[in-house]
Design a protein around this motif. Sequence first.
Motif, PDB file in Angstrom:
ATOM      1  N   MET A 233      -8.379   3.100   2.064  1.00  9.46           N
ATOM      2  CA  MET A 233      -6.747   2.655   2.690  1.00  9.46           C
ATOM      3  C   MET A 233      -6.170   1.908   1.405  1.00  9.46           C
ATOM      4  O   MET A 233      -6.910   1.241   0.456  1.00  9.46           O
ATOM      5  CB  MET A 233      -7.160   1.521   3.880  1.00  9.46           C
ATOM      6  CG  MET A 233      -7.939   0.592   3.548  1.00  9.46           C
ATOM      7  SD  MET A 233      -8.139  -0.597   4.820  1.00  9.46           S
ATOM      8  CE  MET A 233      -8.701  -2.016   4.530  1.00  9.46           C
ATOM      9  N   PHE A 234      -4.926   1.826   1.530  1.00 10.53           N
ATOM     10  CA  PHE A 234      -4.292   1.121   0.454  1.00 10.53           C
ATOM     11  C   PHE A 234      -4.180  -0.504   0.639  1.00 10.53           C
ATOM     12  O   PHE A 234      -3.976  -0.796   1.918  1.00 10.53           O
ATOM     13  CB  PHE A 234      -2.718   1.430   0.225  1.00 10.53           C
ATOM     14  CG  PHE A 234      -2.534   3.045  -0.036  1.00 10.53           C
ATOM     15  CD1 PHE A 234      -2.610   3.389  -1.364  1.00 10.53           C
ATOM     16  CD2 PHE A 234      -2.493   4.060   0.689  1.00 10.53           C
ATOM     17  CE1 PHE A 234      -2.280   4.420  -1.852  1.00 10.53           C
ATOM     18  CE2 PHE A 234      -2.403   5.446   0.200  1.00 10.53           C
ATOM     19  CZ  PHE A 234      -2.276   5.786  -0.974  1.00 10.53           C
ATOM     20  N   ILE A 235      -4.431  -1.137  -0.457  1.00 11.20           N
ATOM     21  CA  ILE A 235      -4.310  -2.626  -0.452  1.00 11.20           C
ATOM     22  C   ILE A 235      -3.423  -3.169  -1.271  1.00 11.20           C
ATOM     23  O   ILE A 235      -3.351  -2.708  -2.197  1.00 11.20           O
ATOM     24  CB  ILE A 235      -5.938  -3.203  -0.038  1.00 11.20           C
ATOM     25  CG1 ILE A 235      -6.653  -3.074  -1.409  1.00 11.20           C
ATOM     26  CG2 ILE A 235      -6.662  -2.710   1.231  1.00 11.20           C
ATOM     27  CD1 ILE A 235      -7.691  -3.973  -1.619  1.00 11.20           C
ATOM     28  N   ARG A 236      -3.097  -4.537  -1.069  1.00 13.19           N
ATOM     29  CA  ARG A 236      -2.683  -5.386  -2.106  1.00 13.19           C
ATOM     30  C   ARG A 236      -3.692  -6.317  -2.703  1.00 13.19           C
ATOM     31  O   ARG A 236      -4.400  -6.973  -2.013  1.00 13.19           O
ATOM     32  CB  ARG A 236      -1.443  -6.058  -1.728  1.00 13.19           C
ATOM     33  CG  ARG A 236      -0.331  -5.387  -1.435  1.00 13.19           C
ATOM     34  CD  ARG A 236       0.997  -6.112  -0.971  1.00 13.19           C
ATOM     35  NE  ARG A 236       0.890  -6.482   0.358  1.00 13.19           N
ATOM     36  CZ  ARG A 236       1.660  -7.457   0.919  1.00 13.19           C
ATOM     37  NH1 ARG A 236       2.567  -8.010   0.221  1.00 13.19           N
ATOM     38  NH2 ARG A 236       1.284  -7.691   2.077  1.00 13.19           N
ATOM     39  N   ASN A 237      -3.996  -6.003  -3.911  1.00 12.19           N
ATOM     40  CA  ASN A 237      -5.081  -7.099  -4.619  1.00 12.19           C
ATOM     41  C   ASN A 237      -4.571  -8.499  -5.038  1.00 12.19           C
ATOM     42  O   ASN A 237      -3.284  -8.759  -4.552  1.00 12.19           O
ATOM     43  CB  ASN A 237      -5.571  -6.522  -5.857  1.00 12.19           C
ATOM     44  CG  ASN A 237      -4.366  -5.900  -6.887  1.00 12.19           C
ATOM     45  OD1 ASN A 237      -3.655  -6.976  -6.917  1.00 12.19           O
ATOM     46  ND2 ASN A 237      -4.736  -5.242  -7.668  1.00 12.19           N
ATOM     47  N   ALA A 238      -5.365  -9.170  -5.458  1.00 10.60           N
ATOM     48  CA  ALA A 238      -5.057 -10.797  -5.583  1.00 10.60           C
ATOM     49  C   ALA A 238      -3.891 -10.914  -6.685  1.00 10.60           C
ATOM     50  O   ALA A 238      -3.097 -11.773  -6.417  1.00 10.60           O
ATOM     51  CB  ALA A 238      -6.244 -11.538  -6.303  1.00 10.60           C
TER      52      ALA A 238
END
Length: 346
Positions: free
Chosen positions: A208-213
């Motif tokens: 799945m697509f996520i937004r990293n730090a």
Amino acid sequence: MIKKLIVMGMLCSISASLQAQKALNINLSSKKDTEVSPIVKEKVEEYATKINTIIQEEKKLMEEELVVLQARNLDKADFDREKAQIADRYSEKMDKRIEELGFDLDDVIQKQVRYSLLNTDVTSKEELKEKLLKKFRPSRSFTGYFSYGIMTLTNSAPDNLLDKNIGYANNLEFGLKLNYQLSRTSPWAITSGLGFSWRTVRADNNMMFIRNANQGVALAQYSENLEKSKLRTGYIMVPLGVQYNFSKLKNAGMDIQYRSYYTGFKIGANLYGGVKMSTNNIVKGIDGETRDRGNYQVNPFVYGAQVTFSYNSFSVFVKKDFSNFFKDSYFKDDKALIFGLAIGLD
């Protein structure tokens, strides 16, 4: 004689219909009224009235002779023979009187054809030519369209994590197409318009697509099976291109030729540019469905080229982005390539 009786019957029917409409005095116009030229109506009604008068006059005279014939008390064979002779004689008289009316059926048909084509009763050549030029002018219009395409992401660099885990991707689009034919006979047209495009990339293998730090975009492994994992981005699209139509020239009369813009085989090519509206990350797993309209680093601008092959209102196309799907260095060099079908709402 048979042909004349058929025509006469049709004319009488039309006349009766017209008389019935007048008797009802209905002022609402109907489609049927607009399909018949007023001049043709008038001529047909006048001719039908004259034919009916002739028939009634000759019928009355024939009935008088039949009364006299019946009074002679002939045997059946002689009576039938003389009755047939009287009928033939009056039939010939009616034919002759109807011919003497001088009704030009070809002229009436020509007027009706002209009216059906142009919705006018113009009689002069100048007026007719002006109407034809107006009716068969170059196509300058907006028409709707709907398209659906299968999308893949091309990459000249070695496969990245998205390339290895990409699932089914598609592009759904609809909008308005500007059609600007250069001249009445030209096969060339300029095309443009405004469209709304939704591009959906699905991640496979429970990724799945996520937004990293760093507020960038990345792919992460989900702990369980995913029902949905897709990143959908909407764009406002503006194309600009040309189209060539292979349809043959047609003759409208009065030495006026035209080429149908919407029919036949066509080839088009255009450049396009788009501005992002929003991105929606949709994930559905054991914890339910989540939707996030945050920043997933999808390119805010898109541009590329398209080639389209059309027949009448149906098209197949190939669309290739020159811009990266994601901006900066995220999934670097991934560019959209779309194969699809379109329907024009001409």
